[in-house]
Design a protein around this motif. Sequence first.
Motif, PDB file in Angstrom:
ATOM      1  N   GLU A   1       0.845  -1.195   0.000  1.00 19.95           N
ATOM      2  CA  GLU A   1       0.000   0.000   0.000  1.00 19.95           C
ATOM      3  C   GLU A   1       0.886   1.254   0.000  1.00 19.95           C
ATOM      4  O   GLU A   1       1.602   1.525   0.964  1.00 19.95           O
ATOM      5  N   LYS A   2       0.823   2.010  -1.085  1.00 22.99           N
ATOM      6  CA  LYS A   2       1.575   3.258  -1.196  1.00 22.99           C
ATOM      7  C   LYS A   2       0.741   4.413  -0.657  1.00 22.99           C
ATOM      8  O   LYS A   2      -0.445   4.271  -0.379  1.00 22.99           O
ATOM      9  N   GLY A   3       1.376   5.567  -0.590  1.00 18.71           N
ATOM     10  CA  GLY A   3       0.648   6.751  -0.160  1.00 18.71           C
ATOM     11  C   GLY A   3      -0.516   7.063  -1.070  1.00 18.71           C
ATOM     12  O   GLY A   3      -1.584   7.506  -0.614  1.00 18.71           O
ATOM     13  N   SER A   4      -0.363   6.801  -2.365  1.00 19.42           N
ATOM     14  CA  SER A   4      -1.446   7.066  -3.315  1.00 19.42           C
ATOM     15  C   SER A   4      -2.619   6.107  -3.111  1.00 19.42           C
ATOM     16  O   SER A   4      -3.780   6.487  -3.286  1.00 19.42           O
ATOM     17  N   ASP A   5      -2.328   4.852  -2.737  1.00 21.37           N
ATOM     18  CA  ASP A   5      -3.402   3.903  -2.438  1.00 21.37           C
ATOM     19  C   ASP A   5      -4.169   4.337  -1.195  1.00 21.37           C
ATOM     20  O   ASP A   5      -5.407   4.307  -1.170  1.00 21.37           O
ATOM     21  N   TYR A   6      -3.426   4.735  -0.183  1.00 22.89           N
ATOM     22  CA  TYR A   6      -4.059   5.186   1.051  1.00 22.89           C
ATOM     23  C   TYR A   6      -4.905   6.433   0.801  1.00 22.89           C
ATOM     24  O   TYR A   6      -6.016   6.566   1.339  1.00 22.89           O
ATOM     25  N   ALA A   7      -4.416   7.339  -0.031  1.00 25.75           N
ATOM     26  CA  ALA A   7      -5.175   8.560  -0.337  1.00 25.75           C
ATOM     27  C   ALA A   7      -6.522   8.223  -0.980  1.00 25.75           C
ATOM     28  O   ALA A   7      -7.522   8.907  -0.739  1.00 25.75           O
ATOM     29  N   LYS A   8      -6.566   7.173  -1.775  1.00 20.74           N
ATOM     30  CA  LYS A   8      -7.826   6.755  -2.395  1.00 20.74           C
ATOM     31  C   LYS A   8      -8.804   6.226  -1.338  1.00 20.74           C
ATOM     32  O   LYS A   8     -10.015   6.449  -1.435  1.00 20.74           O
ATOM     33  N   THR A   9      -8.290   5.532  -0.331  1.00 21.75           N
ATOM     34  CA  THR A   9      -9.146   5.065   0.760  1.00 21.75           C
ATOM     35  C   THR A   9      -9.707   6.255   1.528  1.00 21.75           C
ATOM     36  O   THR A   9     -10.903   6.301   1.861  1.00 21.75           O
ATOM     37  N   ARG A  10      -8.848   7.215   1.812  1.00 19.61           N
ATOM     38  CA  ARG A  10      -9.302   8.416   2.517  1.00 19.61           C
ATOM     39  C   ARG A  10     -10.363   9.149   1.702  1.00 19.61           C
ATOM     40  O   ARG A  10     -11.384   9.607   2.255  1.00 19.61           O
ATOM     41  N   LYS A  11     -10.180   9.225   0.399  1.00 26.09           N
ATOM     42  CA  LYS A  11     -11.147   9.895  -0.475  1.00 26.09           C
ATOM     43  C   LYS A  11     -12.498   9.182  -0.459  1.00 26.09           C
ATOM     44  O   LYS A  11     -13.555   9.832  -0.416  1.00 26.09           O
ATOM     45  N   ILE A  12     -12.473   7.845  -0.480  1.00 22.29           N
ATOM     46  CA  ILE A  12     -13.719   7.075  -0.449  1.00 22.29           C
ATOM     47  C   ILE A  12     -14.487   7.348   0.839  1.00 22.29           C
ATOM     48  O   ILE A  12     -15.717   7.512   0.824  1.00 22.29           O
ATOM     49  N   MET A  13     -13.783   7.395   1.948  1.00 24.40           N
ATOM     50  CA  MET A  13     -14.454   7.692   3.217  1.00 24.40           C
ATOM     51  C   MET A  13     -15.139   9.047   3.175  1.00 24.40           C
ATOM     52  O   MET A  13     -16.285   9.205   3.615  1.00 24.40           O
ATOM     53  N   GLU A  14     -14.432  10.038   2.634  1.00 22.91           N
ATOM     54  CA  GLU A  14     -14.984  11.397   2.589  1.00 22.91           C
ATOM     55  C   GLU A  14     -16.117  11.508   1.578  1.00 22.91           C
ATOM     56  O   GLU A  14     -17.045  12.310   1.760  1.00 22.91           O
ATOM     57  N   GLU A  15     -16.064  10.692   0.521  1.00 24.58           N
ATOM     58  CA  GLU A  15     -17.106  10.741  -0.496  1.00 24.58           C
ATOM     59  C   GLU A  15     -18.380  10.024  -0.043  1.00 24.58           C
ATOM     60  O   GLU A  15     -19.494  10.544  -0.197  1.00 24.58           O
ATOM     61  N   ILE A  16     -18.232   8.839   0.516  1.00 22.13           N
ATOM     62  CA  ILE A  16     -19.414   8.057   0.915  1.00 22.13           C
ATOM     63  C   ILE A  16     -20.003   8.566   2.221  1.00 22.13           C
ATOM     64  O   ILE A  16     -21.215   8.547   2.404  1.00 22.13           O
ATOM     65  N   ARG A  17     -19.176   9.027   3.131  1.00 19.59           N
ATOM     66  CA  ARG A  17     -19.625   9.518   4.439  1.00 19.59           C
ATOM     67  C   ARG A  17     -20.381   8.407   5.186  1.00 19.59           C
ATOM     68  O   ARG A  17     -21.586   8.458   5.393  1.00 19.59           O
ATOM     69  N   TYR A  18     -19.625   7.412   5.591  1.00 19.98           N
ATOM     70  CA  TYR A  18     -20.194   6.303   6.350  1.00 19.98           C
ATOM     71  C   TYR A  18     -20.730   6.804   7.696  1.00 19.98           C
ATOM     72  O   TYR A  18     -20.187   7.746   8.300  1.00 19.98           O
ATOM     73  N   ASP A  19     -21.756   6.131   8.172  1.00 21.20           N
ATOM     74  CA  ASP A  19     -22.250   6.443   9.513  1.00 21.20           C
ATOM     75  C   ASP A  19     -21.257   5.990  10.578  1.00 21.20           C
ATOM     76  O   ASP A  19     -21.117   6.632  11.622  1.00 21.20           O
ATOM     77  N   SER A  20     -20.606   4.879  10.340  1.00 24.01           N
ATOM     78  CA  SER A  20     -19.563   4.400  11.242  1.00 24.01           C
ATOM     79  C   SER A  20     -18.615   3.505  10.456  1.00 24.01           C
ATOM     80  O   SER A  20     -18.965   3.007   9.382  1.00 24.01           O
ATOM     81  N   ALA A  21     -17.421   3.315  10.995  1.00 21.15           N
ATOM     82  CA  ALA A  21     -16.421   2.489  10.308  1.00 21.15           C
ATOM     83  C   ALA A  21     -15.529   1.815  11.335  1.00 21.15           C
ATOM     84  O   ALA A  21     -15.130   2.425  12.333  1.00 21.15           O
ATOM     85  N   PHE A  22     -15.228   0.556  11.083  1.00 20.52           N
ATOM     86  CA  PHE A  22     -14.254  -0.188  11.874  1.00 20.52           C
ATOM     87  C   PHE A  22     -12.953  -0.199  11.082  1.00 20.52           C
ATOM     88  O   PHE A  22     -12.895  -0.747   9.976  1.00 20.52           O
TER      89      PHE A  22
END
Length: 458
Positions: free
Chosen positions: A331-352
Amino acid sequence: QFSFFGTGEKRKMPEKSKTYEKSAPKVYIRTFGCQMNVRDSEIIKGMFSGGEYKFVDAAEEADIILFNTCSVRQHAEDKVVGSLQRLLARKKKNPDLIIGVLGCMGQRHGELLLKEFSQVDIVAGPSSIYDIPVLLGRAVNGERVVAAEDRKRPQKGVDQGVRNGELSGFVNIMYGCDNFCSYCIVPYVRGREVSRPEKDIVKEVKQLADGGFKEVTLLGQNVNSYGKGLTQRIDFSDLLKAVNDVPGIERIRFTTSHPKDAGKKLFKAMKDFDKVCEHVHLPVQSGSDKILDLMNRKYTIGEYLDKIKSLRDMIPDVGISTDIIVGFPSEKGSDYAKTRKIMEEIRYDSAFIFKYSPRSPALSACLMDDVPDETRKERNNELLKIQKSISRAKNKEIIGSDREILIDGVSRMSNGELVGRTRNNTPCVFPGHTNLIGSFVRVKVTGSSPFTLKGEII
């Protein structure tokens, strides 16, 4: 792989049988891990309901200590190892104390647990829980025993068990998993997918309803695979309809859904069946297609986002939770950035959110573990902060609205207040008399914290 072992001492078991005079032996069960383990512990307790044994809430009081364990992450196993280490001195003082390691850790390590921990008497995997009364009888007679091979689930009929609550109950609908995600050992410790017959599930739900239960949670490693292997042509949406028709049950929840199998038929069932709650746990794991492919998740982020859109188009107010792994090998920094973007885009009610943990024999344990632990910690902590901010904002957005709450008890965190959950699975606390426990009420949301709503009964 087993570097945390080797802390026990070899011992010779006494030739005489262990005896418990004056009263029935006291049994303590500690459960680690997921809802499946919670339900397994209930079933184990149900096997000893004849009065031969007495269950206690403290290990210090017990003659028999059983750990129902989890192996999904190293941290889960480390907690069990720590508990076993603390019991070594007590075992030396009292050789008649019986200690058992049950569940996924028992399946994963088998006889190695007996070799490395002299204080352990019983080892049993999840599929061998029906053998536990026999194993315990043998241990009482001085044997050290292992049962981690036989596949005896599901059994026909209803698993009674001793339920932990009075309002909400877990119901297994299937066991095992066929997905073989590269980081996951569930298929190795819980076996391949096996569905329970619909009639057995519905009968169990009816018994819960007759006993006053108002909510059920249907359990499976991937509930969307339900029906595979049964002679009856049925899928999970059909099962939801059958459970929805059971009188007395007012709420239906389920976990967990695999994104590759969740789709419009499930979402339509959630919309159409009035008792099915507007909440789904849909683990994304990563926002990077490269990482998802290495994880063997069998979907792309584009496909995942399409499903989220379809779900929200059908059920705009749906609550969505997820699982995320940070620091997967490569997992590179660019892969992690995509995960962070998904969280901000979907706006989960909660996450583990979890740091990656290699779990042999899962395939990712063969990959070069090239993400520094410090980097994992930083990414994990950042995502936790992001989710906390999202949850706080989403909860603030519904202040002033009203929600249906099933009151399940007194709040442990707020003196003099009751607690329950919305249909979206968000906890809510509010003033009220204890005679309301077990009731459905409408609550006006008056305030919120990142993970809890505050309100007042309308």
